[in-house]
Design a protein around this motif. Structure first.
Motif, PDB file in Angstrom:
ATOM      1  N   MET A   1     -28.318  37.459 -28.622  1.00 55.20           N
ATOM      2  CA  MET A   1     -29.703  37.090 -28.872  1.00 55.20           C
ATOM      3  C   MET A   1     -29.981  35.656 -28.443  1.00 55.20           C
ATOM      4  O   MET A   1     -31.042  35.353 -27.875  1.00 55.20           O
ATOM      5  CB  MET A   1     -30.033  37.267 -30.363  1.00 55.20           C
ATOM      6  N   LEU A   2     -29.035  34.764 -28.702  1.00 56.18           N
ATOM      7  CA  LEU A   2     -29.242  33.370 -28.298  1.00 56.18           C
ATOM      8  C   LEU A   2     -29.217  33.227 -26.783  1.00 56.18           C
ATOM      9  O   LEU A   2     -29.928  32.385 -26.219  1.00 56.18           O
ATOM     10  CB  LEU A   2     -28.190  32.479 -28.951  1.00 56.18           C
ATOM     11  N   ALA A   3     -28.423  34.044 -26.119  1.00 55.79           N
ATOM     12  CA  ALA A   3     -28.420  34.030 -24.656  1.00 55.79           C
ATOM     13  C   ALA A   3     -29.772  34.509 -24.125  1.00 55.79           C
ATOM     14  O   ALA A   3     -30.305  33.954 -23.147  1.00 55.79           O
ATOM     15  CB  ALA A   3     -27.295  34.909 -24.113  1.00 55.79           C
ATOM     16  N   ASP A   4     -30.337  35.530 -24.766  1.00 61.50           N
ATOM     17  CA  ASP A   4     -31.664  36.008 -24.368  1.00 61.50           C
ATOM     18  C   ASP A   4     -32.717  34.940 -24.617  1.00 61.50           C
ATOM     19  O   ASP A   4     -33.650  34.760 -23.817  1.00 61.50           O
ATOM     20  CB  ASP A   4     -32.022  37.285 -25.137  1.00 61.50           C
ATOM     21  N   LEU A   5     -32.594  34.230 -25.728  1.00 62.85           N
ATOM     22  CA  LEU A   5     -33.541  33.154 -26.021  1.00 62.85           C
ATOM     23  C   LEU A   5     -33.460  32.058 -24.972  1.00 62.85           C
ATOM     24  O   LEU A   5     -34.494  31.562 -24.490  1.00 62.85           O
ATOM     25  CB  LEU A   5     -33.264  32.572 -27.414  1.00 62.85           C
ATOM     26  N   GLU A   6     -32.249  31.671 -24.604  1.00 60.25           N
ATOM     27  CA  GLU A   6     -32.099  30.643 -23.575  1.00 60.25           C
ATOM     28  C   GLU A   6     -32.767  31.071 -22.278  1.00 60.25           C
ATOM     29  O   GLU A   6     -33.424  30.277 -21.602  1.00 60.25           O
ATOM     30  CB  GLU A   6     -30.618  30.352 -23.341  1.00 60.25           C
ATOM     31  N   ARG A   7     -32.629  32.324 -21.956  1.00 56.78           N
ATOM     32  CA  ARG A   7     -33.248  32.879 -20.746  1.00 56.78           C
ATOM     33  C   ARG A   7     -34.771  32.740 -20.782  1.00 56.78           C
ATOM     34  O   ARG A   7     -35.396  32.359 -19.787  1.00 56.78           O
ATOM     35  CB  ARG A   7     -32.839  34.351 -20.653  1.00 56.78           C
ATOM     36  N   LEU A   8     -35.372  33.003 -21.943  1.00 59.48           N
ATOM     37  CA  LEU A   8     -36.824  32.914 -22.057  1.00 59.48           C
ATOM     38  C   LEU A   8     -37.307  31.469 -22.130  1.00 59.48           C
ATOM     39  O   LEU A   8     -38.330  31.119 -21.533  1.00 59.48           O
ATOM     40  CB  LEU A   8     -37.307  33.683 -23.294  1.00 59.48           C
ATOM     41  N   VAL A   9     -36.594  30.628 -22.860  1.00 60.07           N
ATOM     42  CA  VAL A   9     -36.997  29.227 -22.959  1.00 60.07           C
ATOM     43  C   VAL A   9     -36.923  28.553 -21.591  1.00 60.07           C
ATOM     44  O   VAL A   9     -37.778  27.722 -21.247  1.00 60.07           O
ATOM     45  CB  VAL A   9     -36.121  28.479 -23.985  1.00 60.07           C
ATOM     46  N   ASN A  10     -35.932  28.929 -20.789  1.00 62.15           N
ATOM     47  CA  ASN A  10     -35.771  28.325 -19.471  1.00 62.15           C
ATOM     48  C   ASN A  10     -36.810  28.809 -18.463  1.00 62.15           C
ATOM     49  O   ASN A  10     -36.864  28.303 -17.333  1.00 62.15           O
ATOM     50  CB  ASN A  10     -34.370  28.583 -18.931  1.00 62.15           C
TER      51      ASN A  10
END
Length: 370
Positions: free
Chosen positions: A1-10
């Protein structure tokens, strides 16, 4: 989930930049397809891209947005990070983590019960919430119509509190048209718009009502052209926040009834009611259900709060759909450099949303409410 969040924030997605919002929508569509096995439909309205994924006839709408207040280039100054469980990055708290939690809560339901368990879910990801939802309001209301509940993945209140009441918002601009004249040679030939506007500001201020929680706040002021000219034009913006719909209508009628004190001046009022209040009655049933789930699943004690800020949950509550807000990230600093989210709260909040979806889609009570 945190990897997915990083993807969206970036993938930066400032509301006013429709190209950036479109790029973000495509990244999110890819992510949803990866996690749920279906690609959402892109709904473009007025140049802004929103995403919709329906599973059967909707009984519950899961409401999120992917636009942020941060301009392109912010990542260079505030990059995504997760240090000792403290997540930072533009939009992480408001509300890209909530979006990730929404997607993964549906994935949990899918894993536990198969595709039939998602029957009745409508996931909506809008692209203009931060600027008032001008292009998405009708879409939100249409998609929510007839649902047993709306789950809004906006960030939680202080300490993780769920939001069971939000004030409604109205915005106005009052414009005065006077007449210019030389301030030194013949000021008596002018009609001073600043003086007229001063009278109007004092009248507007009296519309507030502390007892009912109604605030009426004159904000941005503009008048005149040069130091030695009687100002011919002046404007004031007015921010209105209300707890109950009747107050919103009262203030609206009063704003539109303003008349100039100086008969030689003319007055115009533009704007109006933007978001209806999300009244407490629309949320208490869902909050009680969430409390029972949290106790049953060992997710900790839930608290509730009323807030002055608005969200798209105001629209669903405004058409009579039971609405529970603040189900997203736990942290703080929305719209500020201190924006952050707590990683430790991601799993329990995701589990809570998943259980709420299961109950609203599958319980006899949910069918009866519909």
């Amino acid at each position: 989930m945190l990897a997915d969040l990083e993807r969206l924030v970036n993938c930066e997605s400032p509301s006013h930049d429709f190209q950036a919002v479109a790029t973000s929508a495509n990244v999110i569509a890819d992510l949803i397809e990866e996690r749920l096995g279906q690609r959402p439909e892109t709904v473009e309205i007025g140049g802004c891209q929103h995403l919709r994924l329906r599973f059967g006839t909707p009984r519950v709408i899961v409401l999120t947005h992917h636009d942020t207040v941060w301009p392109r280039g912010t990542l260079a100054d505030i990059p995504f990070s997760n240090v000792d469980g403290l997540i930072r990055g533009p939009g992480c708290f408001d509300m890209k983590l909530g979006l990730v939690q929404a997607i993964h809560s549906l994935a949990v339901v899918l894993e536990r019960g198969g595709s039939q368990a998602l029957d009745g879910v409508n996931l909506l990801v809008t692209g203009d919430e931060e600027t008032g939802s001008a292009t998405s309001r009708a879409l939100i209301e249409s998609e929510a119509h007839g649902c047993a509940g709306a789950l809004v993945l906006e960030a939680a209140g202080d300490g993780g509190a769920l939001k069971i009441e939000r004030k409604g918002v109205s915005s106005y601009r009052v414009a005065v048209q006077g007449r210019a004249a030389h301030a030194g040679l013949e000021p008596e030939k002018g009609v001073n718009s600043s003086i007229e506007l001063a009278h109007q500001i004092l009248a507007i201020e009296t519309l507030a009502d502390a007892a009912t929680g109604t605030t009426v706040t004159p904000t941005t002021l503009s008048a005149g052209t040069t130091r030695n000219t009687v100002p011919a034009e002046a404007t004031i913006d007015v921010d209105v926040r209300v707890r109950i719909r009747v107050e919103q209508k009262r203030v609206d009628a009063a704003m539109r009834s303003l008349v100039p004190k100086n008969p030689a001046a003319t007055l115009s009022v533009s704007g109006g009611m933007n978001r209806p209040p999300m009244e407490r009655a629309s949320a208490v049933g869902l909050f009680d259900r969430a409390e029972r789930i949290a106790m049953r699943e060992g997710l900790g004690n839930l608290t509730a709060v009323a807030v002055g800020g608005a969200s798209d949950g105001n629209f669903t509550a405004g058409i009579g759909v039971p609405t529970l807000d603040g189900l997203g990230a736990v942290g703080g600093g929305a719209h500020a450099r201190s924006e952050h989210a707590l990683a430790e709260m991601v799993p329990p909040r995701t589990a809570l949303v998943a259980a709420l979806i299961e109950e609203l889609c599958g319980s006899p009570l949910a069918r009866q409410e519909r």
